[in-house]
Design a protein around this motif. Structure first.
Motif, PDB file in Angstrom:
ATOM      1  N   THR A 139       0.810  -1.230   0.000  1.00 12.13           N
ATOM      2  CA  THR A 139       0.000   0.000   0.000  1.00 12.13           C
ATOM      3  C   THR A 139       0.844   1.281   0.000  1.00 12.13           C
ATOM      4  OG1 THR A 139      -0.302   0.394   2.392  1.00 12.13           O
ATOM      5  CG2 THR A 139      -1.771  -1.220   1.337  1.00 12.13           C
ATOM      6  N   LYS A 140       2.156   1.140   0.055  1.00  8.52           N
ATOM      7  CA  LYS A 140       3.012   2.329   0.081  1.00  8.52           C
ATOM      8  C   LYS A 140       3.381   2.755  -1.337  1.00  8.52           C
ATOM      9  CE  LYS A 140       2.932   2.633   4.476  1.00  8.52           C
ATOM     10  NZ  LYS A 140       2.206   3.753   5.103  1.00  8.52           N
ATOM     11  N   PRO A 141       3.521   4.060  -1.555  1.00  3.60           N
ATOM     12  CA  PRO A 141       3.816   4.547  -2.903  1.00  3.60           C
ATOM     13  C   PRO A 141       5.224   4.189  -3.355  1.00  3.60           C
ATOM     14  CG  PRO A 141       3.906   6.351  -1.331  1.00  3.60           C
ATOM     15  CD  PRO A 141       3.372   5.165  -0.586  1.00  3.60           C
ATOM     16  N   VAL A 142       5.403   4.206  -4.660  1.00  5.20           N
ATOM     17  CA  VAL A 142       6.706   3.910  -5.250  1.00  5.20           C
ATOM     18  C   VAL A 142       7.783   4.837  -4.697  1.00  5.20           C
ATOM     19  CG1 VAL A 142       7.987   4.073  -7.425  1.00  5.20           C
ATOM     20  CG2 VAL A 142       5.788   2.875  -7.355  1.00  5.20           C
ATOM     21  N   SER A 143       7.422   6.080  -4.440  1.00  6.99           N
ATOM     22  CA  SER A 143       8.411   7.049  -3.946  1.00  6.99           C
ATOM     23  C   SER A 143       8.989   6.634  -2.596  1.00  6.99           C
ATOM     24  CB  SER A 143       7.772   8.439  -3.833  1.00  6.99           C
ATOM     25  OG  SER A 143       6.639   8.409  -2.970  1.00  6.99           O
ATOM     26  N   ASP A 144       8.169   6.046  -1.737  1.00  3.79           N
ATOM     27  CA  ASP A 144       8.664   5.584  -0.432  1.00  3.79           C
ATOM     28  C   ASP A 144       9.616   4.406  -0.598  1.00  3.79           C
ATOM     29  OD1 ASP A 144       7.062   7.494   0.662  1.00  3.79           O
ATOM     30  OD2 ASP A 144       5.775   6.132   1.798  1.00  3.79           O
ATOM     31  N   ILE A 145       9.281   3.497  -1.491  1.00  2.00           N
ATOM     32  CA  ILE A 145      10.152   2.353  -1.737  1.00  2.00           C
ATOM     33  C   ILE A 145      11.479   2.830  -2.313  1.00  2.00           C
ATOM     34  CG2 ILE A 145      10.404   0.192  -3.019  1.00  2.00           C
ATOM     35  CD1 ILE A 145       7.335  -0.019  -3.009  1.00  2.00           C
ATOM     36  N   GLN A 146      11.415   3.767  -3.232  1.00  2.00           N
ATOM     37  CA  GLN A 146      12.633   4.307  -3.837  1.00  2.00           C
ATOM     38  C   GLN A 146      13.506   4.975  -2.774  1.00  2.00           C
ATOM     39  OE1 GLN A 146      13.551   4.085  -7.204  1.00  2.00           O
ATOM     40  NE2 GLN A 146      15.519   4.894  -6.484  1.00  2.00           N
ATOM     41  N   ALA A 147      12.866   5.684  -1.844  1.00  2.00           N
ATOM     42  CA  ALA A 147      13.622   6.353  -0.780  1.00  2.00           C
ATOM     43  C   ALA A 147      14.373   5.338   0.078  1.00  2.00           C
ATOM     44  CB  ALA A 147      12.673   7.188   0.080  1.00  2.00           C
ATOM     45  N   LEU A 148      13.709   4.237   0.425  1.00  2.00           N
ATOM     46  CA  LEU A 148      14.358   3.217   1.244  1.00  2.00           C
ATOM     47  C   LEU A 148      15.424   2.482   0.425  1.00  2.00           C
ATOM     48  CD1 LEU A 148      14.036   2.394   4.193  1.00  2.00           C
ATOM     49  CD2 LEU A 148      12.589   0.505   3.460  1.00  2.00           C
ATOM     50  N   TYR A 149      15.164   2.300  -0.845  1.00  4.81           N
ATOM     51  CA  TYR A 149      16.145   1.699  -1.750  1.00  4.81           C
ATOM     52  C   TYR A 149      17.433   2.531  -1.757  1.00  4.81           C
ATOM     53  CZ  TYR A 149      18.259   0.269  -6.216  1.00  4.81           C
ATOM     54  OH  TYR A 149      19.127  -0.153  -7.186  1.00  4.81           O
TER      55      TYR A 149
END
Length: 226
Positions: free
Chosen positions: A28-38
């Motif tokens: 449910t989290k946006p791509v931008s959050d995943i990219q930030a953690l990446y």
């Protein structure tokens, strides 16, 4: 940035100290959050819904290791078979055979974990203790029958009860640890129990104490889900 960097570093430090793997639960989290953690160095991410996972995989970096951690329906395996790194919730022989079928179609071996039911909630899926023992005693025989060449059972996964009762959690994790140790067998071509996936945001530290080698943490890293 919606990612809690301080929490991430703390969880990662404890996970590394236990020689375990941190799977960031990004459902449910946006791509931008995943990219930030990446960009902070995280590579293992977990998703619960097939369509959401497929959409995210298409636009995010290709070196992400995607874990499917939800309840997987057999008719949806084909959508994630080309790229999924690890399927956590294999809860039936039928599902395992479908994963094998789709693995063959994609010319790859798909790593899986068998889900074990240790919690008292009826909503949890998985094998119970007796079913698991029977299955693992039978499974190596499939190799002789030239079946299941495109799956590799790498370990077990469990979800503990959703509770603040630490004694209950300790009991459930202890049962799972014992079961994991009891069922460890010599490696075959498609069976090697080396991963014990248990522990989430609320109980990951306790799970690590009881031998978890892989934790699934979401809200501590990304905040509460809407």
């Amino acid at each position: 940035m919606a990612v809690n960097e301080e929490n991430y570093k703390e969880v990662l430090e404890k996970t590394n100290a236990a020689h375990a793997t941190l799977v960031a639960v990004s459902k449910t989290k946006p791509v931008s959050d995943i990219q930030a953690l990446y960009e902070l160095g995280q590579r293992d991410f977990g998703e619960n819904y097939v369509q959401e996972l497929v959409e995210k995989e298409a636009v995010l970096p290709k070196d992400i290791r995607w874990h499917f951690i939800g309840h997987l329906q057999s008719n949806k395996v084909k959508y994630i078979a080309p790229f999924v790194h690890l399927i956590h919730g294999v809860d039936s022989e039928k599902l395992l055979f479908e994963i094998d079928k789709q693995g063959a179609k994609n010319n790859r071996t798909i790593d899986c974990l068998l889900q074990v039911h240790i919690a008292q909630e009826e909503t949890k899926f998985g094998f119970d203790e007796n079913e698991l023992k029977l299955f693992l005693e039978t499974f190596p025989k499939y190799q002789a029958l030239e079946k299941l060449k495109n799956v590799w059972i790498k370990g077990l996964m469990a979800m503990a009860s959703f509770t603040d009762d630490m004694e209950k959690l300790k009991q459930e994790f202890a049962v799972m640890k014992a079961l994991f140790q009891q069922q460890a067998k010599p490696e075959t071509s498609n069976l090697k129990l080396e991963t014990l996936s248990m522990g989430m945001s609320s109980d990951y530290e306790l799970a690590l104490e009881y031998g978890s080698t892989m934790i699934r943490v979401g809200s501590l890293l990304f905040g509460a889900r809407i």
